[in-house]
Design a protein around this motif. Structure first.
Motif, PDB file in Angstrom:
ATOM      1  N   LEU A 147      33.960  32.070   3.771  1.00  0.00           N
ATOM      2  CA  LEU A 147      35.255  31.458   3.500  1.00  0.00           C
ATOM      3  C   LEU A 147      36.160  31.645   4.712  1.00  0.00           C
ATOM      4  CD1 LEU A 147      37.247  30.058   1.608  1.00  0.00           C
ATOM      5  CD2 LEU A 147      37.818  32.307   0.661  1.00  0.00           C
ATOM      6  N   PRO A 148      36.328  30.629   5.552  1.00  0.00           N
ATOM      7  CA  PRO A 148      37.227  30.745   6.711  1.00  0.00           C
ATOM      8  C   PRO A 148      38.665  30.962   6.247  1.00  0.00           C
ATOM      9  CG  PRO A 148      35.777  28.838   6.920  1.00  0.00           C
ATOM     10  CD  PRO A 148      35.629  29.338   5.520  1.00  0.00           C
ATOM     11  N   ALA A 172      33.413  48.151  -0.637  1.00  0.00           N
ATOM     12  CA  ALA A 172      32.686  48.315   0.625  1.00  0.00           C
ATOM     13  C   ALA A 172      33.628  48.822   1.709  1.00  0.00           C
ATOM     14  CB  ALA A 172      32.057  46.988   1.045  1.00  0.00           C
ATOM     15  N   ARG A 173      33.088  49.571   2.650  1.00  0.00           N
ATOM     16  CA  ARG A 173      33.908  50.199   3.692  1.00  0.00           C
ATOM     17  C   ARG A 173      34.685  49.176   4.504  1.00  0.00           C
ATOM     18  NH1 ARG A 173      30.801  54.378   7.406  1.00  0.00           N
ATOM     19  NH2 ARG A 173      30.516  55.256   5.306  1.00  0.00           N
ATOM     20  N   ARG A 174      34.099  48.013   4.733  1.00  0.00           N
ATOM     21  CA  ARG A 174      34.762  46.988   5.554  1.00  0.00           C
ATOM     22  C   ARG A 174      35.734  46.145   4.738  1.00  0.00           C
ATOM     23  NH1 ARG A 174      29.732  45.291   4.203  1.00  0.00           N
ATOM     24  NH2 ARG A 174      29.518  43.218   3.251  1.00  0.00           N
ATOM     25  N   THR A 175      35.852  46.405   3.422  1.00  0.00           N
ATOM     26  CA  THR A 175      36.622  45.532   2.549  1.00  0.00           C
ATOM     27  C   THR A 175      37.817  46.200   1.896  1.00  0.00           C
ATOM     28  OG1 THR A 175      34.627  44.248   2.048  1.00  0.00           O
ATOM     29  CG2 THR A 175      36.483  44.004   0.529  1.00  0.00           C
ATOM     30  N   THR A 206      39.220  36.134   1.431  1.00  0.00           N
ATOM     31  CA  THR A 206      38.110  36.047   2.381  1.00  0.00           C
ATOM     32  C   THR A 206      37.332  37.355   2.439  1.00  0.00           C
ATOM     33  OG1 THR A 206      39.488  36.729   4.268  1.00  0.00           O
ATOM     34  CG2 THR A 206      39.363  34.369   3.789  1.00  0.00           C
ATOM     35  N   LEU A 207      38.038  38.481   2.328  1.00  0.00           N
ATOM     36  CA  LEU A 207      37.355  39.769   2.355  1.00  0.00           C
ATOM     37  C   LEU A 207      36.438  39.932   1.149  1.00  0.00           C
ATOM     38  CD1 LEU A 207      40.296  42.115   3.467  1.00  0.00           C
ATOM     39  CD2 LEU A 207      38.326  41.396   4.840  1.00  0.00           C
ATOM     40  N   ALA A 257      34.317  35.606  -6.940  1.00  0.00           N
ATOM     41  CA  ALA A 257      35.140  36.055  -5.819  1.00  0.00           C
ATOM     42  C   ALA A 257      36.623  35.954  -6.167  1.00  0.00           C
ATOM     43  CB  ALA A 257      34.824  35.231  -4.571  1.00  0.00           C
ATOM     44  N   VAL A 258      37.031  34.858  -6.795  1.00  0.00           N
ATOM     45  CA  VAL A 258      38.430  34.701  -7.179  1.00  0.00           C
ATOM     46  C   VAL A 258      38.804  35.678  -8.293  1.00  0.00           C
ATOM     47  CG1 VAL A 258      40.101  33.111  -8.221  1.00  0.00           C
ATOM     48  CG2 VAL A 258      38.575  32.308  -6.425  1.00  0.00           C
TER      49      VAL A 258
END
Length: 310
Positions: free
Chosen positions: A73-74, A196-199, A63-64, A119-120
């Motif tokens: 993606l929940p 990314a900083r949030r990832t 999801t990240l 993403a995968v």
């Protein structure tokens, strides 16, 4: 009639069969059967519990990365997809068809197959990279059959990392050629999806927990198979076997893992038969831990059948 399988898929399956054939010729079928007979209820319960933790962490990592690439993606959906993928990986040749399925399925659900696949790919690549870094660090500290070769491996990895950085910096910032577009897409994906900083911190943390879970399951398998060596000897052998699982040439997960386990256990002063038995138990425990994925798959099939009947 479904599409014909590519020649490479047959090569992968035959490669796994060849490894298993050599092992049966070398140690017989006894270690495989003995390992399966030794599996007990506590080992199965541990595998299910650890599998739940690792699957949720894999889903969170996914999801990240997907969020970084701009694909929603929940977490609940990601967990269901990951359970189904683990089950398919554990039961189909190659060991990656489940991930291919979840990539395409999520891409279609999100309306962007290309981004869903990427993403995968990046999520899997991040997990493999963290596992490799952990393996090199642990193998450098604890005794293992490959310890004398680690300086060369570390140098190769350092050079490969430097080349990747240089290629990223040299990627063309403009241009309409296929190479230019592909290079920009890779750099953008890595920056937004992984670094990314949030990832990045979550991706690393999830990957570390996943590797720890795989190691714990392997240790449970080794103890179940009768290996009483201390953890300082078992953990390096487990890492070598886990790295071998990254080779996409197996039959329902079996093949390179058992071959490397047999060699590593024998080289570490144990026995090849014990390595085969441990890897066999590990494969069985992973299959049991993936069984919730079978329920997810069955529910999806029933929902599709119900939809077709309307």
């Amino acid at each position: 009639m479904g599409p014909a399988r590519s020649p490479w898929s047959w090569v992968r399956a035959l490669g796994g069969l060849a490894v298993l054939g050599v092992l049966v010729w070398s140690v017989g079928t006894g270690p495989f059967l003995a390992g399966l007979r030794m599996i007990d209820a506590p080992a199965l319960a541990a595998a299910l519990a650890v599998g739940a933790v690792t699957t949720v962490c894999c889903a969170w990592r996914w999801t990240l990365v997907a969020g970084g690439l701009g694909v929603r993606l929940p977490l609940a959906a990601a967990v269901a997809h990951c359970y189904r993928a683990v089950f398919l990986n554990a039961t189909l040749p190659g060991g990656v068809l489940g991930d291919v399925h979840r990539a395409i399925r999520h891409g279609r659900d999100a309306g962007d197959v290309a981004r869903g696949v990427r993403a995968v790919v990046w999520e899997r690549a991040a997990g493999q990279l963290v596992q490799l870094v952990i393996a090199v660090g642990v193998l450098a500290v604890l005794p293992s059959p490959v310890r004398p070769y680690l300086p060369v491996l570390a140098a190769v990895l350092a050079v490969a990392g430097l080349l990747l950085v240089l290629l990223a910096r040299a990627a063309p910032r403009s241009g309409a050629s296929r190479w230019s577009r592909a290079a920009r897409a890779v750099v953008t994906d890595v920056r937004s999806g992984l670094l990314a900083r949030r990832t990045w911190l979550g991706v690393v943390a999830a990957s570390v927990v996943v590797v720890a879970g795989h190691l714990a399951t392997f240790v449970v398998a080794a103890r179940t198979a009768g290996a009483d060596a201390p953890l300082s000897r078992l953990v390096p052998l487990a890492l070598l076997a886990l790295l071998a699982m990254g080779v996409p040439a197996n039959v329902a997960g079996f093949g390179p893992r058992e071959g490397v386990a047999a060699w590593a256990f024998a080289a570490a002063g144990l026995t090849a038969a014990q390595g085969v038995a441990t890897a066999t138990v590990y494969g069985a425990l992973v299959l049991v831990a993936s069984l919730p994925g079978a329920a997810v798959l069955l529910r999806r099939i029933r929902a599709q059948e119900a939809g077709n009947c309307r």
